[in-house]
Scaffold this motif. Structure first.
Motif, mmCIF file in Angstrom:
data_model
loop_
_atom_site.group_PDB
_atom_site.id
_atom_site.type_symbol
_atom_site.label_atom_id
_atom_site.label_comp_id
_atom_site.label_asym_id
_atom_site.label_seq_id
_atom_site.Cartn_x
_atom_site.Cartn_y
_atom_site.Cartn_z
ATOM 1 N N GLU A 333 38.972 54.429 42.541
ATOM 2 C CA GLU A 333 40.155 53.572 42.403
ATOM 3 C C GLU A 333 41.435 54.377 42.190
ATOM 4 N N TYR A 363 44.344 45.465 48.315
ATOM 5 C CA TYR A 363 45.708 44.986 48.070
ATOM 6 C C TYR A 363 45.855 43.507 48.423
ATOM 7 N N ALA A 366 44.349 41.856 45.422
ATOM 8 C CA ALA A 366 45.238 42.035 44.265
ATOM 9 C C ALA A 366 46.378 41.030 44.270
ATOM 10 N N ALA A 373 42.935 43.171 39.772
ATOM 11 C CA ALA A 373 43.745 44.376 40.008
ATOM 12 C C ALA A 373 44.149 45.023 38.691
ATOM 13 N N GLU A 377 43.314 48.806 37.437
ATOM 14 C CA GLU A 377 44.396 49.711 37.063
ATOM 15 C C GLU A 377 44.227 50.217 35.636
#
Length: 402
Positions: A333, A363, A366, A373, A377
Motif C-alpha cells: 500500500e 482509487y 477510495a 482508504a 492510509e
C-alpha cells in the motif's frame, strides 16, 4: 477455545477432496496423474504385438499395480464419502451408497474392473482387453478437470439458446438432405438414393467437415450444397458464441464467489456492509502462490496492493531486516499511495492466497468508501513510522535492530 482435532477420516478427505488447495492435496493429484499415465502407457504398449514375452510380463505387472492403487483409492474415497459437504446430514451408509452411484463413484468402479475380472477368473491378455482398460482408465482424467462441472452448468444455464441453435441445425439438415435426395437420386442412386444417405452428406457439409466422398453433381444440388456450407458456418459460429458467453458468465460467477469467500477472511473488510463488500469483491483478483516464491521485487512499479487471505509472506527490507505478515495483513500500500517504486521485496514463506487490488480500482473504491482508504492510509503511516524508528534505533547507541 481451541478447535477440536480433525478425525483421520476428515484428514484423509482433505487430501482426496477435488481441487484441495493444501500442499498434500496437490501432491496427491500429481501422484495420481503420474500413476494414471503409467497405467495408460502400459496398456497402450501391451497392445503392440512386437514386444517380447518378458516385456509383456512387465507391462501386465505394471497394469495390475496401477489397478491395485485404484482399488485402494476407491475404498478410501468410499470411506470418506460422509465428509462431503452435501452429505453432512446423511447417515454414513447412505452417504457411501450415494457416492458409489454418483459419476465419480461409477468412474472409480470402472477403474477397478481389471481387479473384478481377475476375481472372476478372467485374465488380462490380448489387444481387446487392453483397449477396454485404456477406455475405462481415461475416464479418470475427467475427475481432474473442474471445467467439466462448469460445462454442465453452462449447458444447463444456456439450454434455451442451445436448443434453438440445435433446432435450426436440424431444420437445415433435413431440408438440405431432402433437396439433395430429390435432385441427385437419379444420377447418384447409391449416394443419394435414400434419405439416410443424403443426410450423411448433409451432416458432413453442414459441419464444414467436407470429406469429399459424396458430392452433388447437378447444378441445383451444388447450389443446395453451397447454401448449406454457408449456413453451417453461421450455425457453428452461433453455437460458439452461445457457449463462449455462457462460459464467461459462469467463470465470472465462480470468481466472484471465490473472491467473496477470501474477502471475508481479511479483518479490514469485516466491518463493511454487504453492499459495500460486493462492490469491493468485483475489483479484487485471487492469486495463489506456493512457498518461497517472489511476489514483489524491490524497485518494481507500485501499481497494486495485496491482502493475505491465508498463508504468510516475508518482507525483506532494504536495511537487511525482515518482517513476516500473516493472515489478514496487507502489503504494497505504501508504494501505491506514494506512487513510488517498491521499497522492499516480498517472498512467500508458505503456500499463500492473496487478493490483488490494482491502483486504478483502489482509487475508485477510495472515492466511494473513505473508511477503507483511511484504514489503508493509517496502516501505511504506522508502518512508515515504524520503519523510521527501526532506522533510528539502529543508529542510536543502545537501540535494537529489527
Amino acid at each position: 477455545m481451541t478447535a477440536p482435532a480433525k478425525t483421520l477420516r476428515a484428514q484423509l478427505f482433505e487430501i482426496l477432496r477435488p481441487n484441495a488447495p493444501t500442499p498434500a492435496g496437490r501432491r496427491w493429484r500429481k501422484a495420481h496423474l503420474v500413476i494414471l499415465a503409467v497405467g495408460l502407457l502400459a496398456v497402450i504398449l501391451l497392445s503392440v504385438d512386437e514386444f517380447s514375452v518378458q516385456n509383456r510380463v512387465f507391462l501386465r505387472a505394471a497394469i495390475w499395480c496401477v489397478t491395485l492403487f485404484f482399488l485402494v483409492e476407491y475404498v478410501a474415497r468410499l470411506w470418506v464419502a460422509p465428509e462431503l459437504p452435501h452429505m453432512a446430514d446423511v447417515p454414513p451408509l447412505a452417504a457411501r451408497l450415494r457416492w458409489a452411484g454418483s459419476v465419480p463413484g461409477l468412474i472409480g468402479l470402472l477403474a477397478i474392473m481389471p481387479a473384478i475380472m481377475l476375481a472372476g477368473g478372467y485374465s488380462i491378455a490380448g489387444t481387446d482387453a487392453a483397449s477396454i482398460f485404456c477406455i475405462l482408465w481415461i475416464l479418470k482424467l475427467g475427475l481432474h478437470a473442474p471445467a467439466f462441472g462448469t460445462l454442465a452448468r453452462v449447458i444447463s444455464n444456456e439450454r434455451a439458446p442451445i436448443a434453438s441453435v440445435l433446432i435450426v441445425f436440424a431444420i437445415l439438415l433435413m431440408s438440405a438432405a431432402t433437396g439433395a435426395h430429390i435432385v441427385e437420386r437419379d444420377g447418384q442412386p447409391q449416394q443419394f438414393g435414400s434419405l439416410p444417405n443424403a443426410m450423411w452428406w448433409s451432416v458432413v457439409t453442414l459441419t464444414t467437415t467436407g470429406y469429399g466422398d459424396v458430392v452433388p453433381l447437378t447444378p441445383v444440388g451444388r447450389i443446395i450444397g453451397s447454401l448449406l456450407m454457408i449456413s453451417g458456418i453461421a450455425v457453428l459460429a452461433l453455437m460458439t458464441g452461445v457457449l463462449a458467453t455462457g462460459f464467461a458468465q459462469e467463470e465470472r460467477r465462480r470468481e466472484y464467489l471465490r473472491v467473496w469467500d477470501q474477502v471475508t477472511r481479511v479483518p479490514i473488510f469485516a466491518s463493511l456492509g454487504v453492499v459495500t463488500l460486493s462492490e469491493i469483491v468485483g475489483k479484487l483478483r485471487t492469486r495463489y502462490y506456493p512457498a518461497r516464491v517472489l511476489v514483489l521485487r524491490r524497485g518494481d512499479p507500485g501499481d497494486s496492493m495485496f491482502f493475505i487471505c491465508d498463508g504468510e509472506v516475508e518482507v525483506r527490507l532494504p536495511t537487511g531486516g525482515t518482517v513476516r505478515l500473516g493472515d489478514g495483513a496487507f502489503f504494497g500500500e505504501m508504494s501505491l499511495l506514494n506512487r513510488q517504486p517498491r521499497a522492499a521485496s516480498i517472498v512467500t514463506t508458505a503456500p499463500t492466497t492473496l487478493l490483488v487490488l490494482y491502483a486504478s480500482d483502489f482509487y475508485e473504491i477510495a472515492s466511494h468508501i473513505p473508511a477503507l482508504a483511511e484504514a489503508v492510509e493509517n496502516e501505511a503511516r504506522r508502518r512508515h513510522e515504524e520503519n523510521l524508528g527501526r532506522h533510528s534505533g539502529a543508529s542510536t547507541p543502545g537501540g535494537t535492530k529489527a
